[in-house]
Write a protein that holds these residues in place. Structure first.
Motif, PDB file in Angstrom:
ATOM      1  N   THR A 125       0.847  -1.193   0.000  1.00  0.00           N
ATOM      2  CA  THR A 125       0.000   0.000   0.000  1.00  0.00           C
ATOM      3  C   THR A 125       0.883   1.243   0.000  1.00  0.00           C
ATOM      4  N   ASN A 126       1.122   1.815   1.157  1.00  0.00           N
ATOM      5  CA  ASN A 126       2.090   2.911   1.296  1.00  0.00           C
ATOM      6  C   ASN A 126       2.467   3.062   2.762  1.00  0.00           C
ATOM      7  N   GLU A 127       3.448   3.917   3.025  1.00  0.00           N
ATOM      8  CA  GLU A 127       3.965   4.041   4.388  1.00  0.00           C
ATOM      9  C   GLU A 127       2.932   4.626   5.346  1.00  0.00           C
ATOM     10  N   PHE A 128       2.016   5.460   4.853  1.00  0.00           N
ATOM     11  CA  PHE A 128       1.018   6.054   5.740  1.00  0.00           C
ATOM     12  C   PHE A 128       0.050   5.002   6.287  1.00  0.00           C
ATOM     13  N   VAL A 129      -0.355   4.061   5.443  1.00  0.00           N
ATOM     14  CA  VAL A 129      -1.219   2.972   5.905  1.00  0.00           C
ATOM     15  C   VAL A 129      -0.503   2.191   7.001  1.00  0.00           C
ATOM     16  N   ALA A 130       0.762   1.827   6.738  1.00  0.00           N
ATOM     17  CA  ALA A 130       1.522   1.034   7.706  1.00  0.00           C
ATOM     18  C   ALA A 130       1.779   1.820   8.995  1.00  0.00           C
ATOM     19  N   MET A 131       2.154   3.105   8.872  1.00  0.00           N
ATOM     20  CA  MET A 131       2.421   3.924  10.058  1.00  0.00           C
ATOM     21  C   MET A 131       1.173   4.100  10.910  1.00  0.00           C
ATOM     22  N   THR A 132       0.051   4.339  10.245  1.00  0.00           N
ATOM     23  CA  THR A 132      -1.204   4.543  10.977  1.00  0.00           C
ATOM     24  C   THR A 132      -1.584   3.293  11.760  1.00  0.00           C
ATOM     25  N   ASN A 133      -1.447   2.128  11.143  1.00  0.00           N
ATOM     26  CA  ASN A 133      -1.761   0.867  11.828  1.00  0.00           C
ATOM     27  C   ASN A 133      -0.732   0.547  12.907  1.00  0.00           C
ATOM     28  N   LEU A 134       0.538   0.901  12.638  1.00  0.00           N
ATOM     29  CA  LEU A 134       1.597   0.626  13.610  1.00  0.00           C
ATOM     30  C   LEU A 134       1.421   1.456  14.874  1.00  0.00           C
ATOM     31  N   LYS A 135       0.947   2.671  14.727  1.00  0.00           N
ATOM     32  CA  LYS A 135       0.838   3.583  15.872  1.00  0.00           C
ATOM     33  C   LYS A 135       0.030   2.971  17.007  1.00  0.00           C
ATOM     34  N   ASP A 136      -0.981   2.190  16.665  1.00  0.00           N
ATOM     35  CA  ASP A 136      -1.859   1.599  17.679  1.00  0.00           C
ATOM     36  C   ASP A 136      -1.163   0.531  18.511  1.00  0.00           C
TER      37      ASP A 136
END
Length: 399
Positions: free
Chosen positions: A316-327
């Protein structure tokens, strides 16, 4: 134990790049060794010294100031959605809309020559330290701050006169770039120290991978850096208005990508669930990337979890991964937090390949685009290896 595994991981990454080389006989090992050592020095400086801590705090505070300034503009339009204490803002309001101002801010710095001066100085230092050609070092400095489109566009006149191999090398570096305009957004999702450490490491890593995969020799006559003329400068107010429109489009594009890809993942998971309740795209990602996560020194108990975000970023992209990782970031061990955070700081994903090929087509024509397209898998491999190398080097310094 993790130190030994990280070192093995670094050697595996370099070996994969060597095996994928277009011409192993032309590889110059000394500059590559110097750049790897520089990565160690930069990481040590940024993560373990008082100077590095001061730099990180200063830059992070500067971006907090930029974001706060941006939120003043957002609050003028939607005051009820921006709390006065800056907390609890929606992702679109607090992370994406500030990009409009930040793009304009950095374009103003570019207009007055501040960003080009910074890039030129860093490129010159890189060239002297690493022995790489001046333009390649200059371009590596650009990818620290510019998007892949911008990096190719602003140097198009010089690149158009270069060999196909040099163009391919620039495209490989573009896979590992970021944009200064999204750094503020990154820092709201990840620890700023890992974001700011990853940026110079990615630049050095991009030079390392391009030197291994696409080695070539540049003559003294060709070893120059293009400088735009005064006639190419636009009107100041045109720059500002264009930048703000560009920032707005970027925020909407990122939002659309997040909505679309998140929905797509949910749809795929729903389909996979028909066959097995526990089968998800995230689980498949974790299986594919778990060996790489393990080579980053991540304990096997967390490797599958880390691998999931690696796969999400690529697909997908880094924003999808970062957003999910933050949790879940707070539940991970410090070493795991460090390696996955630094791995995610780049534009390397499948869609970036399409963006780069489209840019080459538009800027340099179909023949150049066809040449680069022949090596699509090497572009992707280079980007993945740069992110892995960055994460592995950082992992050596975080217990």
């Amino acid at each position: 134990m993790y130190v030994l595994i990280n070192i093995i991981g670094i050697l595996v990454v370099l070996a994969l790049a060597y095996v994928s080389s277009l011409d192993r006989k032309k590889i110059k090992l000394w500059p590559i060794a110097v750049m790897v050592v520089l990565q160690f020095i930069v990481t040590w400086l940024m993560l373990t010294t008082t100077i590095g801590g001061t730099i990180i705090k200063g830059v992070a505070a500067f971006f907090v100031f930029l974001i706060d300034s941006a939120l003043e503009g957002v609050a003028f339009i939607v005051p009820d959605l921006v709390p006065q204490d800056g907390s609890g803002t929606m992702f679109f309001i607090g992370v994406l809309l500030p990009i409009i101002f930040i793009v304009a801010f950095f374009d103003i710095l570019t207009y007055f020559g501040i960003m080009p001066l910074l890039i030129n100085v860093i490129g010159w230092i890189l060239s002297k330290l690493t022995g790489t050609p001046r333009f390649e070092s200059f371009f590596a400095a650009q990818v620290m701050f510019l998007g892949n489109n911008e990096a190719l566009a602003v140097t198009r006149d010089q690149i158009s006169k270069m060999s196909d191999k040099r163009l391919l090398s620039m495209c490989m570096m573009g896979m590992s770039c970021v944009s200064a305009s999204v750094l503020g957004a990154y820092m709201t999702l990840l620890d700023p120290k890992y974001v700011l450490t990853a940026i110079p490491l990615n630049a050095l890593g991009a030079l390392i991978m391009s030197s291994l995969i696409v080695p070539y020799t540049v003559s003294k006559e060709e070893d120059v850096v293009y400088k735009p003329s005064k006639a190419e400068r636009k009107n100041f107010f045109d720059v500002i208005s264009t930048s703000m429109l560009t920032g707005g489009k970027m925020a909407l594009i990122i939002a659309a990508m997040l909505v679309g890809f998140t929905a797509l993942i949910a749809c795929i998971n729903g389909i996979l669930g028909i066959f097995n309740d526990s089968l998800t795209l995230e689980y498949l990602f974790s299986l594919i990337f778990a060996p790489l996560a393990f080579l980053m020194g991540v304990e096997w108990t967390e490797a599958l979890k880390i691998a999931r975000f690696m796969g999400e970023k690529l697909a997908t992209n880094e924003f999808v991964a970062m957003t999910n990782l933050k949790d879940v970031l707070g539940t991970l061990k410090p070493h795991s937090q460090a390696v996955i955070s630094t791995f995610l700081v780049s534009f390397c994903n499948f869609s970036t390949i399409g963006i780069i090929l489209g840019s080459v087509q538009a800027l340099f024509g179909s023949e150049k685009s066809a040449y680069v397209a022949k090596y699509t898998w090497r572009l992707l491999l280079a980007g993945i290896l740069v992110s892995c190398l960055t994460a592995m080097v950082v992992g050596l310094f975080v217990h």
